[in-house]
Design a protein around this motif. Structure first.
Motif, PDB file in Angstrom:
ATOM      1  N   THR A 179       0.411   6.633  -0.966  1.00 39.46           N
ATOM      2  CA  THR A 179      -0.118   5.726   0.043  1.00 39.46           C
ATOM      3  C   THR A 179      -1.575   5.436  -0.277  1.00 39.46           C
ATOM      4  O   THR A 179      -2.363   6.365  -0.488  1.00 39.46           O
ATOM      5  N   ALA A 180      -1.923   4.160  -0.315  1.00 46.59           N
ATOM      6  CA  ALA A 180      -3.283   3.765  -0.677  1.00 46.59           C
ATOM      7  C   ALA A 180      -3.898   2.911   0.421  1.00 46.59           C
ATOM      8  O   ALA A 180      -3.216   2.075   1.028  1.00 46.59           O
ATOM      9  N   THR A 181      -5.174   3.103   0.671  1.00 47.88           N
ATOM     10  CA  THR A 181      -5.928   2.229   1.568  1.00 47.88           C
ATOM     11  C   THR A 181      -7.018   1.546   0.754  1.00 47.88           C
ATOM     12  O   THR A 181      -7.577   2.124  -0.181  1.00 47.88           O
ATOM     13  N   GLY A 182      -7.304   0.302   1.118  1.00 41.54           N
ATOM     14  CA  GLY A 182      -8.312  -0.473   0.398  1.00 41.54           C
ATOM     15  C   GLY A 182      -7.800  -1.054  -0.901  1.00 41.54           C
ATOM     16  O   GLY A 182      -8.600  -1.550  -1.703  1.00 41.54           O
ATOM     17  N   SER A 212      -8.820   4.975  -0.980  1.00 43.71           N
ATOM     18  CA  SER A 212      -8.267   6.336  -0.961  1.00 43.71           C
ATOM     19  C   SER A 212      -6.786   6.266  -1.286  1.00 43.71           C
ATOM     20  O   SER A 212      -6.107   5.290  -0.943  1.00 43.71           O
ATOM     21  N   VAL A 213      -6.308   7.296  -1.978  1.00 40.69           N
ATOM     22  CA  VAL A 213      -4.911   7.369  -2.385  1.00 40.69           C
ATOM     23  C   VAL A 213      -4.394   8.770  -2.098  1.00 40.69           C
ATOM     24  O   VAL A 213      -5.031   9.761  -2.475  1.00 40.69           O
ATOM     25  N   GLY A 269       0.768  -1.240   0.000  1.00 42.82           N
ATOM     26  CA  GLY A 269       0.000   0.000   0.000  1.00 42.82           C
ATOM     27  C   GLY A 269       0.796   1.285   0.000  1.00 42.82           C
ATOM     28  O   GLY A 269       0.207   2.376   0.050  1.00 42.82           O
ATOM     29  N   VAL A 270       2.130   1.203  -0.082  1.00 41.65           N
ATOM     30  CA  VAL A 270       2.967   2.397  -0.096  1.00 41.65           C
ATOM     31  C   VAL A 270       4.000   2.267  -1.209  1.00 41.65           C
ATOM     32  O   VAL A 270       4.596   1.205  -1.388  1.00 41.65           O
ATOM     33  N   ALA A 271       4.198   3.350  -1.952  1.00 39.08           N
ATOM     34  CA  ALA A 271       5.263   3.406  -2.956  1.00 39.08           C
ATOM     35  C   ALA A 271       5.993   4.731  -2.797  1.00 39.08           C
ATOM     36  O   ALA A 271       5.348   5.788  -2.675  1.00 39.08           O
ATOM     37  N   THR A 272       7.324   4.677  -2.799  1.00 42.07           N
ATOM     38  CA  THR A 272       8.135   5.883  -2.707  1.00 42.07           C
ATOM     39  C   THR A 272       8.843   6.108  -4.031  1.00 42.07           C
ATOM     40  O   THR A 272       9.558   5.227  -4.520  1.00 42.07           O
ATOM     41  N   LEU A 273       8.624   7.283  -4.608  1.00 38.40           N
ATOM     42  CA  LEU A 273       9.185   7.636  -5.909  1.00 38.40           C
ATOM     43  C   LEU A 273      10.144   8.803  -5.709  1.00 38.40           C
ATOM     44  O   LEU A 273       9.810   9.783  -5.022  1.00 38.40           O
ATOM     45  N   ARG A 274      11.321   8.707  -6.317  1.00 39.04           N
ATOM     46  CA  ARG A 274      12.334   9.745  -6.142  1.00 39.04           C
ATOM     47  C   ARG A 274      12.823  10.250  -7.486  1.00 39.04           C
ATOM     48  O   ARG A 274      13.070   9.468  -8.409  1.00 39.04           O
ATOM     49  N   TRP A 275      12.947  11.571  -7.555  1.00 34.53           N
ATOM     50  CA  TRP A 275      13.598  12.268  -8.664  1.00 34.53           C
ATOM     51  C   TRP A 275      14.742  13.088  -8.059  1.00 34.53           C
ATOM     52  O   TRP A 275      14.806  13.250  -6.832  1.00 34.53           O
ATOM     53  N   PRO A 276      15.616  13.628  -8.867  1.00 29.59           N
ATOM     54  CA  PRO A 276      16.727  14.405  -8.290  1.00 29.59           C
ATOM     55  C   PRO A 276      16.281  15.569  -7.407  1.00 29.59           C
ATOM     56  O   PRO A 276      17.011  15.937  -6.466  1.00 29.59           O
TER      57      PRO A 276
END
Length: 280
Positions: free
Chosen positions: A223-226, A272-273, A209-216
């Motif tokens: 974060t998503a629920t359900g 929800s996101v 339910g969580v994704a971390t995205l990085r740019w410079p």
């Protein structure tokens, strides 16, 4: 419709799929900005809702409690109907303010035999956006339901992704799921890796339910629920990638083994996101 809260700007297009056309923070893109001001194709936007199902329905056919359902194609480039009904039809604005909006879509009663009411609630936060998507069964019999969001993230070549899931669905040549397997190491995002390292169009299941995205210059935490599944689309040589939170995995309607929510008359399904951004 333009919404805002401090450094965050959100543009919502109710008339064309209830889609998001822009989500930016301090002038930096959180989602891909719509490809042009006049292009209304949902595939050219920043994000759109998936309701009352997500991904492809093989040949448009599935069985539910003894009823055989046949859905029409809804995109001329795909033999299988996909992503539901709301993404290609207008939504109504039920409520709006400077930093929030509620959109409503009334669907079903056609090739999707159950009438339903879908609602998107947008709340612009000081550092991002929260989207709540729900669907209510308005029919007098139980209805299967899936929900999801289809966000496009920009600048794929310089982005990394970190997220955790357990299994992945292997697709056939038509992008239909055929087998669930453990995620192979070369597809794993358990530790941060370039978004474009491998071309994927795969549904990752049992997602945390969580994704971390990085740019410079920025970090975005989604974060998503359900949502138990995350569809990952990283096309080769594209300047975008998609991480699509979903309430059920790809092909779930063709399996109907407890993966799809079943809503009784008047019952509701909700996800929800949140997209939260900060400086790198």
């Amino acid at each position: 419709m333009m919404l805002g809260n401090g450094d965050v700007r959100v543009m919502v297009d109710a008339a064309h799929g209830g889609a998001i056309r822009e989500l930016s923070w301090r002038g930096l893109p959180v989602l891909r900005t719509a490809l042009s001001a006049t292009d209304t194709d949902p595939f050219s936007t920043a994000c759109f809702a998936l309701v009352p199902y997500a991904n492809r329905i093989a040949q448009g056919r599935f069985a539910f409690r003894g009823i055989e359902i046949g859905l029409r194609r809804n995109w001329d480039r795909d033999a299988h109907p996909l992503h539901g009904q709301g993404w290609r039809l207008p939504w109504s604005v039920e409520q709006s303010s400077v930093a929030a909006a509620t959109l409503v879509f009334a669907g079903g009663g056609d090739d999707w035999p159950w009438r339903y009411r879908a609602v998107q609630e947008f709340a612009v936060l000081a550092a991002g956006l929260k989207v709540r998507l729900s669907v209510a069964n308005l029919a007098d019999s139980p209805m299967p339901a899936m929900l999801g969001l289809h966000p496009y993230f920009p600048q794929a070549a310089v982005a990394t992704v970190e997220t955790s899931a357990t299994t992945v669905w292997l697709p056939d040549a038509q992008a239909l799921p055929i087998e669930e397997v453990r995620i192979p190491p070369e597809w794993s995002f358990q530790t941060a890796r370039p978004a474009t390292l491998v071309a994927l169009d795969h549904c990752f299941d049992h997602w945390q339910g969580v994704a971390t995205l990085r740019w410079p210059d920025r970090v975005v935490r989604m974060t998503a629920t359900g949502c138990r599944a995350l569809h990952v689309y990283t096309p080769a040589k594209a300047d975008f990638f998609c991480l699509e939170p979903q309430s059920a995995p790809v092909g779930a309607l063709n399996r109907v083994q407890g993966e799809v929510a079943v809503l009784g008359p008047g019952e509701n399904l909700q996800i929800s996101v949140e997209f939260i951004v900060e400086r790198a």
